[in-house]
Structures are given as structure tokens and as C-alpha cells.
Write an enzyme that holds these catalytic residues in place. Structure first.
Site, PDB file in Angstrom:
ATOM      1  N   VAL A  67       0.768  -1.156  -0.028  1.00 55.40           N
ATOM      2  CA  VAL A  67      -0.005  -0.025  -0.063  1.00 55.40           C
ATOM      3  C   VAL A  67       1.096   1.220   0.080  1.00 55.40           C
ATOM      4  O   VAL A  67       1.675   1.283   0.840  1.00 55.40           O
ATOM      5  CB  VAL A  67      -0.985   0.054   1.127  1.00 55.40           C
ATOM      6  CG1 VAL A  67      -1.840   1.319   1.257  1.00 55.40           C
ATOM      7  CG2 VAL A  67      -1.972  -1.182   1.091  1.00 55.40           C
ATOM      8  N   ALA A 112       4.415   4.150   2.814  1.00 56.75           N
ATOM      9  CA  ALA A 112       3.821   2.866   2.267  1.00 56.75           C
ATOM     10  C   ALA A 112       4.381   1.843   3.070  1.00 56.75           C
ATOM     11  O   ALA A 112       4.940   2.042   4.336  1.00 56.75           O
ATOM     12  CB  ALA A 112       4.686   2.734   0.834  1.00 56.75           C
ATOM     13  N   LYS A 113       3.681   0.615   2.951  1.00 59.05           N
ATOM     14  CA  LYS A 113       3.938  -0.551   3.838  1.00 59.05           C
ATOM     15  C   LYS A 113       3.448  -1.889   2.864  1.00 59.05           C
ATOM     16  O   LYS A 113       2.940  -1.666   2.166  1.00 59.05           O
ATOM     17  CB  LYS A 113       3.148  -0.601   5.209  1.00 59.05           C
ATOM     18  CG  LYS A 113       3.485  -1.169   6.240  1.00 59.05           C
ATOM     19  CD  LYS A 113       4.712  -0.641   6.974  1.00 59.05           C
ATOM     20  CE  LYS A 113       5.203  -1.264   8.170  1.00 59.05           C
ATOM     21  NZ  LYS A 113       6.184  -0.633   9.047  1.00 59.05           N
ATOM     22  N   GLY A 114       4.088  -3.061   3.450  1.00 54.89           N
ATOM     23  CA  GLY A 114       3.480  -4.043   2.644  1.00 54.89           C
ATOM     24  C   GLY A 114       3.558  -5.146   3.466  1.00 54.89           C
ATOM     25  O   GLY A 114       3.912  -5.129   4.613  1.00 54.89           O
TER      26      GLY A 114
END
Ligand code: NAD
Length: 423
Positions: A67, A112-114
């Protein structure tokens, strides 16, 4: 404000916590508040299916996410979490907190992050490598040194970053060290990265303690989570002369009135994978952790740990949020009423992303700094950030969290406003 069709609306979800934190800062933003909807909408959310061939030849499917919450101030930046409870909504919240954190520290990144919904402990090393490589290929569409730069988070480490860097590099046909940070030092990683988050918690914690008149060398500290962040924070407080009287991880809660021997506990944890059987401490009930006597509390495990009920019971003066989102919004209200000061996650645990920024800069210039230089720059940035937020909180007569959001949101929304809308 328009609600997103793909969120659950669960009041205690990490995304709800983030939205509540944003609502609190809006009245302080003046005209910039007109742009606030941008903070309630992740810019881009990618869900990927990862088919994995297991060592026994069977195939299992895992769900992965990346995201990008906001890219107004620069490329996306944020970790990758491998955990069985990861959901899109959690990754959205974590990405949003990265937006706020990078802006609060004035780093030139968006958020962001995943993550992958997986328990990495159940996979062999080869399965973990195949999972990581396929995930990297699937999100390869949106990451890159100028687009979005992943890093480690819960359940991931330098080896996983090395596989991610290699996979992305293979796909583009050239070694691109700057596509991820938190890599091994011999592969373009930065000195000081492993301890950076814990160091930042300690540095901002000492600054806040001094403001409150707490003598760290005489203080008692409790740490929840004894992984990368918690163990390093505990080590630094211990080295400063503080007594780390309680430590909790997923397996046990340990207590020692005279202070735990943190180097010995760290060695035990590394040898045994948890603190459960460590012999030189009392094992106490997990819930008792929140009611013990100590001045400084460091939640450094997962989200949502400090509920309103626990906040009512705490006897500490200062909370340093090593974890992301450990305090629920209604607990924040209780803590404020009770005069317990919280150094929020977006400041306290920003040491990791700050040294990730240094790593990215070093990779671009192919010129590497000494550990001393890195720690000196890190300490300067962290002290500057807590001082700015402390002054903002005093000026606005609000909490450090809302002040940090005010500093960050002014930067994000000014960038959004000046860039304007495309087309
Ligand atoms: P880690 O996987 O190294 O350690 C997590 C620790 O939490 C472990 O000791 C585990 O036993 C403990 N834990 C898990 N569930 C628990 C529970 N229910 N009760 C008590 N303890 C529990 O992870 P980490 O890298 O130290 O990250 C911890 C937190 O810090 C996360 O919120 C993460 O997002 C945040 N954070 C990490 C970094 C970083 O650089 N690693 C940077 C910023 C923020």
C-alpha cells in the site's frame, strides 16, 4: 469525507485508530484542513496472490499487499511485515503512519507498507526465499529506488531484504541496491541500521525524561516486545544505568525488582528464541505487566496494546512508543487526563526509517559513512524532531501525538496543495 468500500469499520482496527488520530489534528490545520481527505484515502493498494511450491511439492497460496498511502513529499517508504494476522486494513494503517512519520521527521518520503499473511516460522528457509522472491516480483510493478522503497518490519530481516534486492535487480537487469533498505552491510546496507530504531526510542526517551525531570540513571523501565526494537531499547537504558524491571514477549513476562541483566537476557533470547525459560527473573502473569511500578514504559511489540482499561492502571510517568500504534485513541484520552506523557510512535520509533534514509542516500552516491557519523546524524535528527514536537505541543496546548500530527500534516498537505491535482 467518503468511506472506503474495502475497510471493515471495526472501531479497534489500526486503520480506525489512524483515522481518529487524524480527526484530532484537523481543527489545528486551518485552511490546509480542506485537503485532509487526501489523508483518509490511500493513494494505491495492491493485493497480490503468491503461489508457493512447498518443499514437499504441494502448492499453497498466500495473500500479499503493498500500500502506498501518500506520495506527495517523495517516494513511498515503509517496511514489509510477514505475520499470520496481516490484513489489507492493517497494512493501510501502517502505511499511513509512515506518511506521518516521514513528514514529522522531515524525511523526503511518502508513506508505504507491505506484508504477507503468513507465519514465517512455519516455512523452511528455501520456502521463505521463494515466497519473498515471488512477492517481490508481484509488487515489482510499484516499487523501485525512485518509487517506493521497502524495508524490514515484524517477521522480516536483512536476509529477506537481500532476496528482495536481488529479485528486483534480476527483473530490471541491473543491480539496484537502493530498491530496499535494511540490507546486509556488504550489500549496500548501512552501518547502525539494525540498532537504529531502538536507539531512536532511547534518544527521544532521554530527551522527554529530561523535560519531565526524570533522572534516567535512577529510573525503572518496562519493555513489551523483546525483538529488534525492544531488546535494543532495553540494552541502551540498561547501559545508561536504568533498571529494566520487566520484559514481556509473546511467550512470557519476566520481572526483577533490581533490574534484569539485559545483555544476559538478550543472549538467552538469541539462543532460545524466546525469554520464557530465562532463569534469573520471576515469571509473572502477563496482565500484571501493566500494573507494576516503573517510571518509563516502552511498548515495542504490536498494535492496540494500551487499551483504556490498561491506561487506567498504569503507574508510569512516560510512555515511549517503540511499536507502531500501540495506544488506542480512548486510551490516549485516559493517559492525557492522568498526566502520563506519550512520545508517539511517529517520533519515538522513527530512528529506523531515518537510518534507512541514510542507507538510500549512501546507495545512490555509492559512498558509505562510518557508524559514528551515522549515529551522530541520527541523534541530531531525533533530538531535533522531539524538540520541535515538544514546542508545538506547548504552543497548541495539546499532546505530543497531536502536535506531531500537526507538524507532519502541515508538511504533507502543503505539498499536496502546492503540487495541485493532476489532471
Ligand atoms: P520483532 O519481530 O523483532 O519483535 C517483536 C517482539 O514482540 C517479539 O519479542 C515478540 O515476542 C513480541 N510479541 C509479539 N506478540 C506479542 C504479544 N502479544 N505480547 C507481547 N509481546 C509480543 O519486531 P520489531 O522489529 O522489534 O518490531 C516491533 C514493533 O516495532 C512493531 O510494531 C514494528 O512495526 C515497530 N517498528 C519496528 C521498526 C524496526 O526497525 N524493526 C521500526 C519502526 C517500528
Amino acid at each position: 469525507m467518503s468511506a472506503l468500500s474495502y475497510v471493515t469499520g471495526d472501531r479497534h482496527s489500526a486503520w480506525s485508530t489512524y483515522l481518529a488520530q487524524v480527526e484530532r489534528v484537523l481543527p489545528l490545520l486551518g485552511d490546509l484542513g480542506d485537503w485532509a481527505d487526501t489523508l483518509r484515502h490511500p493513494k494505491r493498494a495492491l493485493i497480490v496472490d503468491i503461489p508457493l511450491e512447498m518443499d514437499d511439492g504441494s502448492v499453497r497460496h498466500f495473500e500479499g499487499y503493498r500500500v502506498q498511502h501518500n506520495l506527495s513529499r517523495g517516494p513511498g517508504k515503509g517496511g514489509v511485515r510477514f505475520h499470520p494476522n496481516v490484513t489489507l486494513e492493517e497494512v493501510m494503517a501502517l502505511s499511513a503512519w509512515m506518511t506521518i512519520k516521514c513528514a514529522a521527521l522531515n524525511l523526503p518520503f511518502g508513506g508505504a507498507k507491505g506484508g504477507i499473511r503468513v507465519d514465517p516460522a512455519t516455512l523452511s528457509q528455501k520456502e521463505l526465499e521463494r515466497l519473498t522472491r515471488r512477492y517481490t516480483s508481484e509488487i515489482g510493478l510499484v516499487i523501485g529506488p525512485q518509487q517506493d522503497i521497502p524495508a524490514p518490519d515484524v517477521g522480516t530481516n536483512a536476509q529477506i531484504m537481500a532476496w528482495m534486492m536481488d529479485t528486483w535487480s534480476m527483473n530490471v537487469g541491473a543491480t539496484a541496491t537502493g530498491v530496499v533498505t535494511g540490507k546486509p552491510v556488504h550489500l549496500g546496507g548501512s552501518l547502525g541500521r539494525v540498532k537504529a530504531t531502538g536507539r531512536g526510542v532511547f534518544v527521544t526517551g532521554c530527551r522527554a525524561a529530561a523535560m519531565l525531570g526524570i533522572d534516567v540513571t535512577q529510573s525503572r523501565v518496562a519493555v513489551q516486545g523483546f525483538g529488534n526494537v525492544g531488546s535494543v531499547t532495553a540494552e541502551l537504558f540498561h547501559a545508561q544505568g536504568a533498571k529494566v524491571v520487566a520484559v514481556q514477549d509473546h511467550s512470557a513476562t519476566l520481572y526483577h525488582a533490581e533490574g534484569l541483566d539485559i545483555p544476559a537476557l538478550t543472549a538467552w533470547q538469541q539462543a532460545h528464541g524466546s525469554i520464557a525459560e530465562y532463569p534469573d527473573a520471576d515469571r509473572i502473569a502477563d496482565e500484571h505487566f501493566w500494573t507494576l511500578e516503573y517510571e518509563i514504559l516502552v511498548p515495542a511489540a504490536l498494535e492496540g496494546q494500551i487499551t483504556a482499561a490498561r491506561a487506567e492502571q498504569l503507574a508510569c510517568q512516560l510512555i515511549l512508543e517503540g511499536a507502531n500504534g500501540p495506544t488506542l485513541p480512548d486510551a490516549d484520552d485516559v493517559l492525557q487526563q492522568r498526566g502520563i506523557v506519550v512520545v508517539p510512535d511517529v517520533i519515538a520509533n522513527a530512528g529506523g526509517v531515518t537510518v534507512s534514509y541514510f542507507e538510500w542516500v549512501q546507495d545512490f552516491s555509492s559512498f558509505f559513512w562510518s557508524e559514528e557519523e551515522i549515529n551522530q546524524r541520527l541523534d541530531g535528527i531525533m533530538q531535533g524532531a522531539i524538540d520541535t514536537v515538544w514546542q508545538k505541543a506547548a504552543a497548541l496546548d495539546t499532546t505530543l501525538r497531536t502536535a506531531a500530527y500537526a507538524v507532519a500534516c502541515e508538511r504533507i498537505l502543503s505539498a499536496r496543495k502546492d503540487r495541485g491535482l493532476y489532471p
